[in-house]
Design a protein around this motif. Structure first.
Motif, short mmCIF file in Angstrom:
data_model
loop_
_atom_site.label_atom_id
_atom_site.label_comp_id
_atom_site.label_asym_id
_atom_site.label_seq_id
_atom_site.Cartn_x
_atom_site.Cartn_y
_atom_site.Cartn_z
N VAL A 33 0.85 -1.19 0.00
CA VAL A 33 0.00 0.00 0.00
C VAL A 33 0.88 1.24 0.00
O VAL A 33 1.85 1.33 0.77
N LEU A 34 0.55 2.18 -0.86
CA LEU A 34 1.28 3.44 -0.94
C LEU A 34 0.28 4.58 -1.00
O LEU A 34 -0.66 4.54 -1.79
N ASP A 35 0.48 5.59 -0.16
CA ASP A 35 -0.40 6.75 -0.12
C ASP A 35 0.29 7.95 -0.76
O ASP A 35 1.39 8.33 -0.34
N ALA A 36 -0.33 8.51 -1.78
CA ALA A 36 0.28 9.64 -2.49
C ALA A 36 0.52 10.83 -1.57
O ALA A 36 1.49 11.58 -1.76
N ASP A 37 -0.35 11.03 -0.58
CA ASP A 37 -0.15 12.13 0.36
C ASP A 37 1.12 11.93 1.18
O ASP A 37 1.85 12.89 1.46
N ASP A 38 1.40 10.68 1.57
CA ASP A 38 2.63 10.40 2.31
C ASP A 38 3.86 10.68 1.44
O ASP A 38 4.88 11.19 1.93
N VAL A 39 3.76 10.33 0.16
CA VAL A 39 4.87 10.61 -0.76
C VAL A 39 5.09 12.11 -0.87
O VAL A 39 6.23 12.59 -0.83
N ALA A 40 4.01 12.87 -1.00
CA ALA A 40 4.13 14.33 -1.11
C ALA A 40 4.79 14.93 0.12
O ALA A 40 5.64 15.84 0.02
N ALA A 42 6.87 13.36 2.14
CA ALA A 42 8.27 12.92 2.20
C ALA A 42 9.16 13.73 1.28
O ALA A 42 10.27 14.15 1.66
N ILE A 43 8.71 13.97 0.06
CA ILE A 43 9.59 14.67 -0.89
C ILE A 43 9.67 16.17 -0.62
O ILE A 43 10.56 16.83 -1.13
N SER A 44 8.75 16.69 0.21
CA SER A 44 8.81 18.13 0.52
C SER A 44 9.44 18.41 1.88
O SER A 44 9.44 19.55 2.35
N ALA A 45 10.00 17.36 2.51
CA ALA A 45 10.74 17.57 3.75
C ALA A 45 12.04 18.32 3.45
O ALA A 45 12.53 18.32 2.30
N ARG A 46 12.60 18.95 4.46
CA ARG A 46 13.85 19.70 4.27
C ARG A 46 14.94 18.80 3.69
O ARG A 46 15.12 17.68 4.11
N GLY A 50 11.36 18.20 -3.39
CA GLY A 50 10.12 18.96 -3.34
C GLY A 50 10.24 20.23 -2.51
O GLY A 50 9.61 21.24 -2.83
N HIS A 51 11.03 20.18 -1.47
CA HIS A 51 11.26 21.36 -0.64
C HIS A 51 11.91 22.46 -1.48
O HIS A 51 11.48 23.62 -1.48
N ALA A 52 12.94 22.08 -2.22
CA ALA A 52 13.63 23.05 -3.07
C ALA A 52 12.70 23.59 -4.15
O ALA A 52 12.72 24.79 -4.46
N ALA A 53 11.85 22.72 -4.72
CA ALA A 53 10.93 23.15 -5.77
C ALA A 53 9.91 24.15 -5.23
O ALA A 53 9.55 25.12 -5.91
N ALA A 68 11.04 24.39 7.72
CA ALA A 68 10.15 23.37 7.15
C ALA A 68 9.05 24.05 6.34
O ALA A 68 8.74 25.23 6.54
N ILE A 69 8.50 23.31 5.41
CA ILE A 69 7.41 23.84 4.59
C ILE A 69 6.19 24.11 5.48
O ILE A 69 5.82 23.30 6.32
N ASP A 70 5.59 25.27 5.29
CA ASP A 70 4.36 25.62 6.01
C ASP A 70 3.18 25.02 5.25
O ASP A 70 2.61 25.65 4.36
N ARG A 71 2.82 23.81 5.60
CA ARG A 71 1.81 23.08 4.84
C ARG A 71 0.43 23.72 4.99
O ARG A 71 -0.37 23.71 4.04
N ARG A 72 0.16 24.27 6.15
CA ARG A 72 -1.14 24.93 6.34
C ARG A 72 -1.25 26.14 5.42
O ARG A 72 -2.31 26.36 4.81
N TRP A 73 -0.20 26.90 5.31
CA TRP A 73 -0.20 28.08 4.43
C TRP A 73 -0.44 27.64 2.99
O TRP A 73 -1.24 28.25 2.27
#
Length: 213
Positions: A33-40, A42-46, A50-53, A68-73
């Motif tokens: 099982v793989l969740d796309a939200d979990d992947v998102a 992971a790749i946007s962690a510092r 994804g963080h750099a992008a 860290a990315i402000d996910r709520r924002w």
């Protein structure tokens, strides 16, 4: 083995439909099982691509004080502004799709479940799945569940639902449906039935694919 030889079932459903609960039952039966939200996430962690992008797309305004990315924002801006949401998707989606494909290549089970909340709305991962499995329940039940777990007002939940496909549209695209309008105990028999079906389909597909020169 290439991605096209993996038997991937795309699991989707509206907010509050119970996608995570259904995925957990598949996992207990031995499916990857793989969740796309979990992947998102992971790749946007510092330190990740994804963080750099995101910093390149939105500047330091998208960061919290600790870097860290402000996910709520991001969520609030994307929900309120379609142009912003398009920029966000263009920044992250190619990276997410690549990471998902790489993760699927490591699967060892006969078939796997890819959980994508907006599988049908966005469509970028549809070519990667062989079947679409929709977790379904009445819309009023979706609202009650989300209010109970998140504290959002019903009006806020309805606003989120308005950005997703309607229940009827989602069901029209489904190859398979799990009814999650009842108790947790009602999920296991439905998942077990589909698990047997997916194993049969995956075995047949594997035989067909292996005969291709």
């Amino acid at each position: 083995m290439g991605l096209n030889l993996r038997y991937v079932v795309g699991l989707t459903g509206g907010i509050g439909s119970g996608k995570s609960e259904v995925a957990a039952v598949f996992a207990k039966l031995g499916a990857d099982v793989l969740d796309a939200d979990d992947v998102a996430h992971a790749i946007s962690a510092r330190g990740q691509s994804g963080h750099a992008a995101l910093v390149e797309a939105f500047g330091v305004e998208c960061l919290q004080s600790d870097g860290a990315i402000d996910r709520r924002w991001l969520r609030e801006r994307a929900f309120a502004d379609p142009v912003f949401r398009d920029r966000l998707e263009r920044a992250l989606h190619p990276l997410i799709i690549t990471a998902i494909h790489n993760a699927i290549e490591t699967w060892r089970s006969l078939y796997g479940i890819l959980v994508v909340p907006l599988l049908l709305e966005r469509g970028g991962l549809l070519p990667s799945v062989r079947r679409v499995l929709v977790v379904d329940c009445p819309e009023e039940l979706q609202i009650r569940r989300v209010v109970a777990r998140s504290g959002l007002l019903p009006s806020a939940v309805r606003a989120i639902m308005a950005t997703q496909l309607s229940r009827s549209e989602r069901l029209a695209h489904a190859d398979d449906v799990i009814d999650n309008s009842g108790s947790q105990d009602a999920l296991a028999p439905q998942v077990e039935l589909l698990d047997r079906r997916y194993r049969q389909l995956a075995s047949a597909a594997e035989s067909d694919d292996s005969s291709i020169p």
